[in-house]
Design a protein around this motif. Structure first.
Motif: not given
Length: 138
Positions: A15-20, A25-33
């Motif tokens: 759930x921690x990874x899913x929520x992150x 995605x909601x912020x529109x970030x295409x690439x994230x660590x």
């Protein structure tokens, strides 16, 4: 357990990874660590013949990243999973505190070790749903 099937990872970690990921995605970030591989030191308690670490890091093998710099990297990166690796992270003097502070920040921790000194260092860690110990066989 979902429909009688065991889960590969604890629900809290999943759930921690899913929520992150959902937040990114909601912020529109295409690439994230997703994972920060943190190496607080290069030193190791093994001298494997094929290991390039001994040759490649000979000038740095005895240096360690201060705990404050480790925490700054964790805070700056924001990845939900922190893999603490390196040479042998159980040789890091503040390994217990590093793991504890990382868990307190709500991160999933994977401590990657060769297991040689695990029995001596196990008292430094408290069981937690966000903490994993990976023992690798070389």
């Amino acid at each position: 357990m979902l429909a009688g099937l065991p889960m590969r990872f604890p629900m809290k970690q999943t759930m921690t990874v899913f929520k992150y990921m959902r937040r990114q995605k909601k912020l529109g970030t295409k690439r994230f660590p997703l994972v920060l591989m943190l190496e607080p030191l290069h030193a190791c308690n093994l001298t494997c013949t094929g290991c390039g670490r001994i040759r490649e890091y000979k000038d740095y093998i005895s240096k360690m990243v201060p705990l404050s710099d480790c925490m700054k990297a964790i805070n700056d990166c924001q990845a939900p999973v922190i893999s603490i690796c390196g040479g042998e992270p159980l040789l890091y003097p503040q390994i217990g505190e590093l793991v504890d502070l990382t868990i307190k920040r709500g991160r999933v921790v994977y401590l990657c070790t060769n297991g040689q000194v695990l029995e001596k260092k196990l008292h430094l860690f408290k069981p937690d749903k966000m903490f994993n110990i990976n023992v690798h066989l070389d």
